[in-house]
Design a protein around this motif. Structure first.
Motif, PDB file in Angstrom:
ATOM      1  N   CYS A  55      53.588 -20.277 -17.329  1.00  0.00           N
ATOM      2  CA  CYS A  55      54.903 -20.805 -16.967  1.00  0.00           C
ATOM      3  C   CYS A  55      55.949 -19.703 -17.085  1.00  0.00           C
ATOM      4  O   CYS A  55      55.823 -18.792 -17.913  1.00  0.00           O
ATOM      5  CB  CYS A  55      55.315 -21.958 -17.880  1.00  0.00           C
ATOM      6  SG  CYS A  55      54.335 -23.442 -17.656  1.00  0.00           S
ATOM      7  N   SER A  56      56.979 -19.820 -16.283  1.00  0.00           N
ATOM      8  CA  SER A  56      58.076 -18.851 -16.342  1.00  0.00           C
ATOM      9  C   SER A  56      58.798 -18.978 -17.684  1.00  0.00           C
ATOM     10  O   SER A  56      58.782 -20.039 -18.314  1.00  0.00           O
ATOM     11  CB  SER A  56      59.045 -19.084 -15.185  1.00  0.00           C
ATOM     12  OG  SER A  56      59.585 -20.384 -15.231  1.00  0.00           O
ATOM     13  N   ASP A  57      59.423 -17.899 -18.116  1.00  0.00           N
ATOM     14  CA  ASP A  57      60.167 -17.917 -19.375  1.00  0.00           C
ATOM     15  C   ASP A  57      61.506 -18.630 -19.237  1.00  0.00           C
ATOM     16  O   ASP A  57      62.029 -19.163 -20.213  1.00  0.00           O
ATOM     17  CB  ASP A  57      60.415 -16.485 -19.866  1.00  0.00           C
ATOM     18  CG  ASP A  57      59.122 -15.809 -20.289  1.00  0.00           C
ATOM     19  OD1 ASP A  57      58.226 -16.500 -20.808  1.00  0.00           O
ATOM     20  OD2 ASP A  57      59.013 -14.584 -20.093  1.00  0.00           O
ATOM     21  N   ALA A  58      62.061 -18.630 -18.038  1.00  0.00           N
ATOM     22  CA  ALA A  58      63.352 -19.279 -17.775  1.00  0.00           C
ATOM     23  C   ALA A  58      63.175 -20.275 -16.635  1.00  0.00           C
ATOM     24  O   ALA A  58      62.232 -20.172 -15.838  1.00  0.00           O
ATOM     25  CB  ALA A  58      64.395 -18.233 -17.398  1.00  0.00           C
ATOM     26  N   ILE A 110      56.422 -27.690 -11.076  1.00  0.00           N
ATOM     27  CA  ILE A 110      57.633 -27.515 -11.872  1.00  0.00           C
ATOM     28  C   ILE A 110      57.532 -28.412 -13.104  1.00  0.00           C
ATOM     29  O   ILE A 110      57.161 -29.584 -12.999  1.00  0.00           O
ATOM     30  CB  ILE A 110      58.888 -27.907 -11.055  1.00  0.00           C
ATOM     31  CG1 ILE A 110      58.999 -27.023  -9.816  1.00  0.00           C
ATOM     32  CG2 ILE A 110      60.149 -27.813 -11.897  1.00  0.00           C
ATOM     33  CD1 ILE A 110      59.176 -25.559 -10.110  1.00  0.00           C
ATOM     34  N   ALA A 111      57.860 -27.864 -14.267  1.00  0.00           N
ATOM     35  CA  ALA A 111      57.853 -28.625 -15.518  1.00  0.00           C
ATOM     36  C   ALA A 111      59.277 -28.688 -16.071  1.00  0.00           C
ATOM     37  O   ALA A 111      60.007 -27.694 -16.034  1.00  0.00           O
ATOM     38  CB  ALA A 111      56.924 -27.967 -16.537  1.00  0.00           C
ATOM     39  N   ALA A 112      59.656 -29.838 -16.579  1.00  0.00           N
ATOM     40  CA  ALA A 112      60.993 -30.009 -17.159  1.00  0.00           C
ATOM     41  C   ALA A 112      61.122 -29.226 -18.467  1.00  0.00           C
ATOM     42  O   ALA A 112      62.172 -28.671 -18.760  1.00  0.00           O
ATOM     43  CB  ALA A 112      61.283 -31.481 -17.387  1.00  0.00           C
ATOM     44  N   LYS A 113      60.042 -29.198 -19.252  1.00  0.00           N
ATOM     45  CA  LYS A 113      60.023 -28.445 -20.510  1.00  0.00           C
ATOM     46  C   LYS A 113      58.873 -27.445 -20.436  1.00  0.00           C
ATOM     47  O   LYS A 113      57.805 -27.755 -19.920  1.00  0.00           O
ATOM     48  CB  LYS A 113      59.800 -29.380 -21.699  1.00  0.00           C
ATOM     49  CG  LYS A 113      60.953 -30.310 -21.958  1.00  0.00           C
ATOM     50  CD  LYS A 113      60.705 -31.135 -23.206  1.00  0.00           C
ATOM     51  CE  LYS A 113      61.885 -32.039 -23.487  1.00  0.00           C
ATOM     52  NZ  LYS A 113      61.686 -32.820 -24.695  1.00  0.00           N
ATOM     53  N   GLY A 163      60.925 -19.544  -7.766  1.00  0.00           N
ATOM     54  CA  GLY A 163      59.605 -19.804  -8.342  1.00  0.00           C
ATOM     55  C   GLY A 163      58.531 -18.936  -7.714  1.00  0.00           C
ATOM     56  O   GLY A 163      57.666 -18.399  -8.398  1.00  0.00           O
ATOM     57  N   SER A 164      58.602 -18.786  -6.411  1.00  0.00           N
ATOM     58  CA  SER A 164      57.656 -17.938  -5.694  1.00  0.00           C
ATOM     59  C   SER A 164      57.797 -16.480  -6.128  1.00  0.00           C
ATOM     60  O   SER A 164      56.797 -15.779  -6.312  1.00  0.00           O
ATOM     61  CB  SER A 164      57.889 -18.063  -4.193  1.00  0.00           C
ATOM     62  OG  SER A 164      57.022 -17.233  -3.478  1.00  0.00           O
ATOM     63  N   TYR A 178      60.845 -25.155 -15.039  1.00  0.00           N
ATOM     64  CA  TYR A 178      59.955 -24.030 -15.310  1.00  0.00           C
ATOM     65  C   TYR A 178      58.845 -24.007 -14.264  1.00  0.00           C
ATOM     66  O   TYR A 178      58.178 -25.015 -14.038  1.00  0.00           O
ATOM     67  CB  TYR A 178      59.355 -24.125 -16.710  1.00  0.00           C
ATOM     68  CG  TYR A 178      60.396 -23.990 -17.781  1.00  0.00           C
ATOM     69  CD1 TYR A 178      60.811 -22.741 -18.221  1.00  0.00           C
ATOM     70  CD2 TYR A 178      61.009 -25.112 -18.328  1.00  0.00           C
ATOM     71  CE1 TYR A 178      61.793 -22.605 -19.187  1.00  0.00           C
ATOM     72  CE2 TYR A 178      61.993 -24.990 -19.292  1.00  0.00           C
ATOM     73  CZ  TYR A 178      62.379 -23.738 -19.706  1.00  0.00           C
ATOM     74  OH  TYR A 178      63.360 -23.612 -20.660  1.00  0.00           O
ATOM     75  N   GLN A 179      58.676 -22.866 -13.615  1.00  0.00           N
ATOM     76  CA  GLN A 179      57.604 -22.707 -12.627  1.00  0.00           C
ATOM     77  C   GLN A 179      56.312 -22.509 -13.388  1.00  0.00           C
ATOM     78  O   GLN A 179      56.226 -21.633 -14.246  1.00  0.00           O
ATOM     79  CB  GLN A 179      57.878 -21.500 -11.743  1.00  0.00           C
ATOM     80  CG  GLN A 179      56.834 -21.284 -10.672  1.00  0.00           C
ATOM     81  CD  GLN A 179      56.904 -22.340  -9.595  1.00  0.00           C
ATOM     82  OE1 GLN A 179      57.920 -22.516  -8.972  1.00  0.00           O
ATOM     83  NE2 GLN A 179      55.817 -23.053  -9.404  1.00  0.00           N
ATOM     84  N   CYS A 180      55.320 -23.329 -13.110  1.00  0.00           N
ATOM     85  CA  CYS A 180      54.045 -23.268 -13.829  1.00  0.00           C
ATOM     86  C   CYS A 180      52.870 -23.343 -12.865  1.00  0.00           C
ATOM     87  O   CYS A 180      53.004 -23.792 -11.732  1.00  0.00           O
ATOM     88  CB  CYS A 180      53.929 -24.431 -14.809  1.00  0.00           C
ATOM     89  SG  CYS A 180      55.200 -24.496 -16.071  1.00  0.00           S
TER      90      CYS A 180
END
Length: 86
Positions: free
Chosen positions: A44-47, A75-78, A55-56, A32-34
């Motif tokens: 954070c992104s929804d997907a 980037i986040a794993a969850k 991500g950009s 997840y892009q955050c």
């Protein structure tokens, strides 16, 4: 003795020194892009995004007033449950 022959393969892979390591995986993709704004609001992104370009592109969908105050993207794993979406 060379350091590469002493360190376990897992450490080399984590450091990106092992031949054949996928740099996208080392960077946390897919994930997840955050980012957090200056006042610590997390977005954070929804997907999950597959790479830096995706991500950009997601960040570009955020409102200009939010992006103007954003910190360094990560980037986040969850996806955090309290995170906002653009």
């Amino acid at each position: 003795m060379r350091m590469r022959s002493v360190l376990p393969v897992a450490l080399l892979a984590a450091a990106g020194l092992f031949t054949g390591v996928n740099t996208a995986s080392a960077a946390g993709y897919p994930g997840y892009q955050c980012f957090k704004t200056a006042d610590r609001v997390e977005y954070c992104s929804d997907a999950k995004v597959k790479n830096h370009t995706a991500g950009s592109n997601w960040i570009k969908t955020c409102p200009a007033d939010v992006v103007a105050h954003m910190g360094k993207p990560y980037i986040a794993a969850k996806r955090p449950s309290a995170a906002h979406s653009c």
